[in-house]
Design a protein around this motif. Structure first.
Motif, short mmCIF file in Angstrom:
data_model
loop_
_atom_site.label_atom_id
_atom_site.label_comp_id
_atom_site.label_asym_id
_atom_site.label_seq_id
_atom_site.Cartn_x
_atom_site.Cartn_y
_atom_site.Cartn_z
N GLN A 134 0.82 -1.22 0.00
CA GLN A 134 0.00 0.00 0.00
C GLN A 134 0.85 1.27 0.00
O GLN A 134 0.43 2.29 -0.47
N GLY A 135 2.00 1.20 0.64
CA GLY A 135 2.83 2.40 0.83
C GLY A 135 3.12 2.53 2.31
O GLY A 135 3.71 1.64 2.92
N VAL A 136 2.65 3.62 2.92
CA VAL A 136 2.80 3.78 4.37
C VAL A 136 1.48 3.37 5.02
O VAL A 136 0.42 3.85 4.62
N VAL A 137 1.54 2.48 5.99
CA VAL A 137 0.32 2.01 6.66
C VAL A 137 0.44 2.23 8.17
O VAL A 137 1.55 2.36 8.70
N GLY A 138 -0.72 2.28 8.84
CA GLY A 138 -0.73 2.52 10.28
C GLY A 138 -1.23 1.31 11.03
O GLY A 138 -2.20 0.66 10.59
N VAL A 139 -0.59 0.99 12.15
CA VAL A 139 -1.12 -0.07 13.01
C VAL A 139 -1.28 0.51 14.43
O VAL A 139 -0.42 1.22 14.93
N GLY A 161 5.91 -5.36 2.23
CA GLY A 161 6.66 -4.30 1.55
C GLY A 161 6.24 -2.89 1.93
O GLY A 161 6.67 -1.93 1.28
N ASN A 162 5.40 -2.76 2.96
CA ASN A 162 4.98 -1.43 3.39
C ASN A 162 5.98 -0.85 4.40
O ASN A 162 6.70 -1.59 5.07
N CYS A 163 5.94 0.46 4.54
CA CYS A 163 6.59 1.10 5.70
C CYS A 163 5.48 1.40 6.71
O CYS A 163 4.33 1.63 6.32
N VAL A 164 5.83 1.37 7.99
CA VAL A 164 4.79 1.32 9.03
C VAL A 164 4.94 2.46 10.04
O VAL A 164 6.05 2.77 10.49
N ILE A 165 3.79 3.06 10.38
CA ILE A 165 3.68 3.92 11.55
C ILE A 165 2.92 3.10 12.58
O ILE A 165 1.80 2.65 12.30
N ALA A 166 3.51 2.87 13.74
CA ALA A 166 2.91 1.96 14.71
C ALA A 166 2.71 2.66 16.04
O ALA A 166 3.65 3.26 16.58
#
Ligand code: NAD
Length: 474
Positions: A134-139, A161-166
């Motif tokens: 997706q790109g940048v995803v949030g958890v 393959g996403n980068c994550v804001i957690a």
């Protein structure tokens, strides 16, 4: 006292207390992040995305394995931190929860190399489906299984393959921060995993509202999940919601007795009832009711409530003063609704260092009907009710008589009845003669007010990728 900053990028202006629920001591401070912190992290993640997403799958898998190795090497340290932060007994964090966090990272490392997509041919050209990150995803995760649920979400997001804001829960941020430190220790690629601490209504809401975050994977309460769904709907943002439960255990007279009580005590009271999958409504076939009741009370009250760091403790405290107050208010409500308290029903005073802790005795109630609030609302504490049923139809009707639909367990040696019950129960997960046995490949999640979408195995990989069909004219 340990102070936990969200990142080294910004000066921290506000701090939140991290409290040990067994002692009520402040054991650390966590930064109260802001919408600005989320924005800075999103930009870091966007900068990292092109490189991370183009790495060969096997290489992303190696990074997750490396993180798993680093975590595995420090299980005792993480387990103690998790125990101090949550009040869970040390055996639970050391033997189950932190090892499961390691397993999550390893499982999704393998998933990165095994995940594949479909192709269709023979009717209209040759079609194949690309599955792109997706790109940048949030958890966003809750306090009840802090590192276990945090890794359960971020591992598939990264593997795909996403980068994550957690964002971990502000109530229990310690092990998430230790994980962030591990990523520094192993030189995990910069900007790929960004942990932002802070309150839900500021940091969490800023993540949900941020246009640069393409999808949100949330585990928490139904009320917050509904708010997140509304915000995501306005932006047409993808979201996965794992929410509350009010799970039933359907116990028939022919249940396998040699393991029944041990399983039901765990299902009712493990982690002091603070597991979304706990069975808090025990439905028992009437002709077996008295026998079950007597043995269950004896078995449930035999376990030790006490200092979570002490060997032999089975039940620790509730996680916070606010949660303790909520659970105690449900005891008052149950009394008002006419419940008979057949075990527990009160605070437990623990001598010594835990004298101020938020301990509540395992509590068993009877005399309440299926529609009262005690049997309808999620309490999330060590409180269960007993109700009797006469036949399969009544058992099913009672099991399905709440707004929730997360999980259920069925206890019978009657094979076809077990299958009938499993098919008829409105829940995303049904266990037969077991509880909380998890194969990480299986779909995980709830129906009705318990959530939207599924996590686990390929379901999680699908959530964190966008399918794109490519049709070749042939
Ligand atoms: P919660 O909903 O209060 O908080 C969960 C997370 O959401 C926290 O990180 C919180 O800071 C954040 N948050 C709060 N408001 C927000 C907002 N407006 N926008 C974005 N984020 C926000 O839940 P909790 O009290 O931490 O956890 C307990 C609940 O979680 C229970 O209802 C339990 O059943 C549920 N749970 C469900 C599952 C599942 O898999 N279905 C698993 C574990 C826990």
């Amino acid at each position: 006292m340990k102070r936990i900053a969200y990142s080294e990028l910004n000066a921290v202006e506000h701090w939140l207390d991290v409290i040990d629920p067994a002692t009520t001591d402040v054991i650390a401070k966590v930064s109260a992040g802001t919408a600005h912190d989320v924005d800075v992290s999103v930009r870091r993640a966007q900068a990292a995305f092109p490189t991370w997403s183009k790495l060969p799958n096997a290489e992303r898998a190696r990074w997750l394995e490396k993180l798993a190795d680093a975590l595995e090497a420090r299980i005792p340290e993480f387990a103690e931190a998790e125990t101090r932060d949550t009040g869970k007994p040390l055996w639970l964090t050391r033997e189950i929860e932190i090892p499961r966090a390691v397993a999550n990272l390893r499982f999704f490392a393998h998933a990165a190399t095994q995940f594949a997509s479909e192709s269709h041919h023979g009717q209209a050209g040759l079609n194949y489906t690309l599955r792109q990150p997706q790109g940048v995803v949030g958890v966003i995760s809750p306090w009840n299984m802090p590192l276990l649920l945090f890794t359960w979400k971020l591992a598939p997001a990264l593997a795909a393959g996403n980068c994550v804001i957690a964002k971990p829960s502000e109530v229990t941020p310690l092990t998430a921060q230790m994980l962030a430190e591990l990523t520094h220790d192993i030189d995990f690629p910069e900007g790929v995993l960004n942990i932002v601490h802070g309150l839900g209504q500021t940091v969490g809401q800023a993540m949900v509202d941020h246009p640069g975050i393409k999808a949100i994977s949330f585990t928490g309460s139904t009320a917050v999940g509904q708010r997140i769904a509304q915000s995501c709907a306005r932006q047409l943002k993808k979201c996965s919601l794992e929410l509350g439960g009010k799970n039933a255990a359907l116990i028939f007279a022919d249940a396998p007795k040699h393991t029944l009580y041990e399983h039901i005590v765990r299902a009712a009271f493990q982690n002091t009832g603070q597991i979304c999958l706990c069975g808090s409504r025990l439905l028992v076939e009437r002709r077996f009711y008295d026998e079950f009741r007597e043995t269950f009370i004896a078995r449930a009250t035999h376990h030790l409530v006490g200092d979570p760091l002490a060997e032999g403790t089975y039940f620790g405290p509730l996680v916070s003063q606010a949660h303790f107050d909520k659970v105690m208010s449900y005891l008052d409500l149950a009394r008002d609704e006419g419940a008979r308290i057949v075990a527990g029903g009160q605070r437990v005073d623990i001598p010594g260092r835990c004298a101020k802790g938020w301990f509540v005795a395992p509590t068993i109630l009877e005399g309440l009907g299926p529609s009262c609030r005690t049997n309808q609302e999620e309490i999330f504490g060590p409180i269960v009710t007993l109700q009797a049923f006469d036949d399969e139809d009544e058992a099913l009707a009672m099991a399905n008589a709440t707004p929730y639909g997360l999980s259920a367990s069925v206890w019978t040696e009657h094979l076809s009845r077990a299958h009938r019950m499993a098919a008829g129960i409105d829940a995303g997960i049904v266990w037969i003669n077991t509880w909380m046995q998890r194969d990480l490949r299986t779909p995980f999640g709830g129906m009705k007010q318990s959530g939207l979408g599924r996590e686990g195995g390929l379901e999680a990989m699908r959530f964190f990728t966008e399918p794109k069909n490519v049709c070749i004219g042939v």
